[in-house]
Design a protein around this motif. Sequence first.
Motif, PDB file in Angstrom:
ATOM      1  N   HIS A 285      49.273  54.207  27.076  1.00  0.00           N
ATOM      2  CA  HIS A 285      50.230  54.409  28.168  1.00  0.00           C
ATOM      3  C   HIS A 285      51.673  54.340  27.666  1.00  0.00           C
ATOM      4  CE1 HIS A 285      46.539  53.379  30.366  1.00  0.00           C
ATOM      5  NE2 HIS A 285      47.079  54.028  31.383  1.00  0.00           N
ATOM      6  N   ASP A 286      51.860  54.498  26.354  1.00  0.00           N
ATOM      7  CA  ASP A 286      53.204  54.511  25.742  1.00  0.00           C
ATOM      8  C   ASP A 286      53.984  53.231  26.018  1.00  0.00           C
ATOM      9  OD1 ASP A 286      52.929  57.134  24.638  1.00  0.00           O
ATOM     10  OD2 ASP A 286      53.287  57.965  26.638  1.00  0.00           O
ATOM     11  N   LEU A 287      53.281  52.100  26.002  1.00  0.00           N
ATOM     12  CA  LEU A 287      53.920  50.811  26.241  1.00  0.00           C
ATOM     13  C   LEU A 287      53.879  49.955  24.978  1.00  0.00           C
ATOM     14  CD1 LEU A 287      52.400  49.943  29.740  1.00  0.00           C
ATOM     15  CD2 LEU A 287      54.755  50.654  29.267  1.00  0.00           C
ATOM     16  N   PRO A 288      54.935  49.172  24.731  1.00  0.00           N
ATOM     17  CA  PRO A 288      54.934  48.275  23.577  1.00  0.00           C
ATOM     18  C   PRO A 288      54.192  46.982  23.885  1.00  0.00           C
ATOM     19  CG  PRO A 288      57.002  48.067  24.746  1.00  0.00           C
ATOM     20  CD  PRO A 288      56.221  49.139  25.464  1.00  0.00           C
ATOM     21  N   VAL A 289      53.778  46.282  22.820  1.00  0.00           N
ATOM     22  CA  VAL A 289      53.136  44.974  22.963  1.00  0.00           C
ATOM     23  C   VAL A 289      53.973  43.922  22.254  1.00  0.00           C
ATOM     24  CG1 VAL A 289      50.769  45.768  23.285  1.00  0.00           C
ATOM     25  CG2 VAL A 289      51.656  45.454  20.958  1.00  0.00           C
ATOM     26  N   SER A 290      53.878  42.687  22.779  1.00  0.00           N
ATOM     27  CA  SER A 290      54.648  41.583  22.214  1.00  0.00           C
ATOM     28  C   SER A 290      53.825  40.305  22.307  1.00  0.00           C
ATOM     29  CB  SER A 290      55.968  41.421  22.969  1.00  0.00           C
ATOM     30  OG  SER A 290      56.722  40.349  22.437  1.00  0.00           O
ATOM     31  N   PRO A 291      53.333  39.781  21.178  1.00  0.00           N
ATOM     32  CA  PRO A 291      52.543  38.540  21.207  1.00  0.00           C
ATOM     33  C   PRO A 291      53.416  37.324  21.483  1.00  0.00           C
ATOM     34  CG  PRO A 291      52.137  39.814  19.198  1.00  0.00           C
ATOM     35  CD  PRO A 291      53.362  40.378  19.840  1.00  0.00           C
ATOM     36  N   ILE A 292      52.835  36.314  22.124  1.00  0.00           N
ATOM     37  CA  ILE A 292      53.564  35.073  22.372  1.00  0.00           C
ATOM     38  C   ILE A 292      52.700  33.892  21.939  1.00  0.00           C
ATOM     39  CG2 ILE A 292      54.675  36.175  24.351  1.00  0.00           C
ATOM     40  CD1 ILE A 292      52.734  33.144  25.110  1.00  0.00           C
ATOM     41  N   GLY A 293      53.367  32.758  21.671  1.00  0.00           N
ATOM     42  CA  GLY A 293      52.630  31.539  21.394  1.00  0.00           C
ATOM     43  C   GLY A 293      53.146  30.778  20.197  1.00  0.00           C
ATOM     44  N   THR A 294      52.788  29.493  20.138  1.00  0.00           N
ATOM     45  CA  THR A 294      53.118  28.640  19.007  1.00  0.00           C
ATOM     46  C   THR A 294      52.153  28.912  17.857  1.00  0.00           C
ATOM     47  OG1 THR A 294      53.921  26.921  20.503  1.00  0.00           O
ATOM     48  CG2 THR A 294      53.414  26.247  18.270  1.00  0.00           C
ATOM     49  N   THR A 295      52.665  28.980  16.635  1.00  0.00           N
ATOM     50  CA  THR A 295      51.858  29.254  15.438  1.00  0.00           C
ATOM     51  C   THR A 295      50.923  30.437  15.688  1.00  0.00           C
ATOM     52  OG1 THR A 295      51.872  26.855  15.092  1.00  0.00           O
ATOM     53  CG2 THR A 295      50.540  28.155  13.588  1.00  0.00           C
ATOM     54  N   PRO A 296      51.478  31.610  15.996  1.00  0.00           N
ATOM     55  CA  PRO A 296      50.640  32.754  16.377  1.00  0.00           C
ATOM     56  C   PRO A 296      50.141  33.545  15.172  1.00  0.00           C
ATOM     57  CG  PRO A 296      52.937  33.364  16.528  1.00  0.00           C
ATOM     58  CD  PRO A 296      52.911  31.936  16.049  1.00  0.00           C
ATOM     59  N   ALA A 297      49.659  32.848  14.125  1.00  0.00           N
ATOM     60  CA  ALA A 297      49.370  33.517  12.854  1.00  0.00           C
ATOM     61  C   ALA A 297      48.429  34.699  13.012  1.00  0.00           C
ATOM     62  CB  ALA A 297      48.783  32.506  11.862  1.00  0.00           C
ATOM     63  N   GLY A 298      47.369  34.530  13.804  1.00  0.00           N
ATOM     64  CA  GLY A 298      46.401  35.606  13.956  1.00  0.00           C
ATOM     65  C   GLY A 298      47.022  36.865  14.519  1.00  0.00           C
ATOM     66  N   LEU A 299      47.836  36.718  15.559  1.00  0.00           N
ATOM     67  CA  LEU A 299      48.433  37.895  16.180  1.00  0.00           C
ATOM     68  C   LEU A 299      49.538  38.499  15.335  1.00  0.00           C
ATOM     69  CD1 LEU A 299      48.451  37.227  20.009  1.00  0.00           C
ATOM     70  CD2 LEU A 299      46.587  37.790  18.454  1.00  0.00           C
ATOM     71  N   LEU A 300      50.166  37.707  14.484  1.00  0.00           N
ATOM     72  CA  LEU A 300      51.144  38.278  13.561  1.00  0.00           C
ATOM     73  C   LEU A 300      50.459  39.225  12.588  1.00  0.00           C
ATOM     74  CD1 LEU A 300      53.330  35.153  12.697  1.00  0.00           C
ATOM     75  CD2 LEU A 300      53.808  36.944  14.372  1.00  0.00           C
ATOM     76  N   HIS A 301      49.334  38.798  12.046  1.00  0.00           N
ATOM     77  CA  HIS A 301      48.575  39.668  11.148  1.00  0.00           C
ATOM     78  C   HIS A 301      48.153  40.936  11.892  1.00  0.00           C
ATOM     79  CE1 HIS A 301      47.825  37.145   7.503  1.00  0.00           C
ATOM     80  NE2 HIS A 301      48.166  36.185   8.333  1.00  0.00           N
ATOM     81  N   ALA A 302      47.648  40.756  13.111  1.00  0.00           N
ATOM     82  CA  ALA A 302      47.184  41.916  13.884  1.00  0.00           C
ATOM     83  C   ALA A 302      48.330  42.831  14.245  1.00  0.00           C
ATOM     84  CB  ALA A 302      46.461  41.438  15.146  1.00  0.00           C
ATOM     85  N   ALA A 303      49.509  42.266  14.490  1.00  0.00           N
ATOM     86  CA  ALA A 303      50.660  43.080  14.891  1.00  0.00           C
ATOM     87  C   ALA A 303      51.050  44.097  13.826  1.00  0.00           C
ATOM     88  CB  ALA A 303      51.843  42.181  15.209  1.00  0.00           C
ATOM     89  N   THR A 304      50.786  43.784  12.562  1.00  0.00           N
ATOM     90  CA  THR A 304      51.155  44.715  11.493  1.00  0.00           C
ATOM     91  C   THR A 304      50.326  45.995  11.538  1.00  0.00           C
ATOM     92  OG1 THR A 304      49.564  43.858   9.857  1.00  0.00           O
ATOM     93  CG2 THR A 304      51.713  42.768   9.990  1.00  0.00           C
ATOM     94  N   SER A 305      49.202  45.963  12.262  1.00  0.00           N
ATOM     95  CA  SER A 305      48.266  47.088  12.220  1.00  0.00           C
ATOM     96  C   SER A 305      48.310  47.975  13.456  1.00  0.00           C
ATOM     97  CB  SER A 305      46.835  46.557  12.037  1.00  0.00           C
ATOM     98  OG  SER A 305      46.376  45.892  13.208  1.00  0.00           O
ATOM     99  N   VAL A 306      49.161  47.630  14.453  1.00  0.00           N
ATOM    100  CA  VAL A 306      49.206  48.441  15.665  1.00  0.00           C
ATOM    101  C   VAL A 306      50.528  49.207  15.713  1.00  0.00           C
ATOM    102  CG1 VAL A 306      47.687  46.852  16.904  1.00  0.00           C
ATOM    103  CG2 VAL A 306      50.164  46.592  17.123  1.00  0.00           C
ATOM    104  N   PRO A 307      50.532  50.427  16.246  1.00  0.00           N
ATOM    105  CA  PRO A 307      51.747  51.249  16.210  1.00  0.00           C
ATOM    106  C   PRO A 307      52.783  50.884  17.255  1.00  0.00           C
ATOM    107  CG  PRO A 307      49.977  52.439  17.302  1.00  0.00           C
ATOM    108  CD  PRO A 307      49.374  51.166  16.793  1.00  0.00           C
TER     109      PRO A 307
END
Length: 383
Positions: A285-307
């Motif tokens: 739907h042409d929308l950006p994503v933004s992870p939130i949270g303390t020590t969000p290591a897992g989502l930081l790694h995942a964030a590198t792989s999504v456009p």
Amino acid sequence: MRIIGYRTLTTVQDWGRPVGDANGVYADGVVRVPIVVVETDAGISGVGLGPCVEIENVFAAIEGEDPRSVTALYDTMLRRTFKAGHAGAVFGTIGAIDTALWDIKAQAAGEPLWRLLGGRDRRVPAYASGLDIALDDDELVAVYGAYAELGVRAAKIKGGLDVEHDAHRLALVRDVLGGARRAGRPSLMLDVNETWTRKQAVRYVSELERTLDLTWIEEPVRRWDAEGHAAVGRGIRASVATGENLTGLEQHRALIAAGAVDVVQTAAVWGITHFLRVAALAHAHDLPVSPIGTTPAGLLHAATSVPNHLVSELQDLHPPVGVSVDVRVEDGAYVLGDGPGLGVRVDEEAVALASHLLPDPLAGGAHIRPERAGRRLHAVDTG
């Protein structure tokens, strides 16, 4: 490789100052952080930060399975708990185990998770988020000054109780992040944690926008109120960010279908597979994503792989007690390490020694909604 067991720990995030939001404050700044460690017969263990509610039942769905089948095991856990699995802490337990399984999978492959997931750049843009509603002006400036020293040029403050007070605090943070030696205007966000009605939200943000340029307003109304978020979005200039408390892809679908969200959020505690699926839905739907949270290591790694990753929340600059994370912050971004897996290590002896710091889980704080939230005629005393 087979999954053979798990163990749970609880440590603390010690902010060293009060932290909280419009719903409440942890006066001593000490917050419980549950940890799940998943074990395999190959001697590889994975770490996930998140709840341990009904973990015996959730773990039964994956015991004896190959942990590398992580996305299939995620659905297996959901099926095992289908009457409670898409709600709150049980969904968080699934997310914590899911993160631990991704950690195992990447360690077994001998790669950092960001590389295993297909990421190319280990840098993840960050914004500062100090959970700062209880801070006075001097404390606020000092906290965001520390973020600014790391090159952070965007910040989200907590508010929603007093529009004049919030305008003043946003201006202070703007000036700290946009100091004389820094080019360009910093990005400012306000998180009110579901404290308003629809009309209150439009009135409040419109007043702020008379003097400030807000990048987004976060959770202006209740998390499930798709029509309400859409109404707020139509009435203001700022983007609407929400989704961190939605527990399941189908809950995000309703807001996206209603045109109710501009920045799609997911919380670190819900796990990596959930984030990847939400990111794909948002991207469609042409929308950006933004992870939130303390020590969000897992989502930081995942964030590198999504456009469509936009920016990730940077909360405390120190990890929980007894936890180390292979990541640093420089030039306004997280920089992930090269070690295999998530790069999260737990010193269980240090965690045990900190057990006396654990707060009462029933004590007050930001997790308890005030009785009159959304039903206030006047500003709340923030002094």
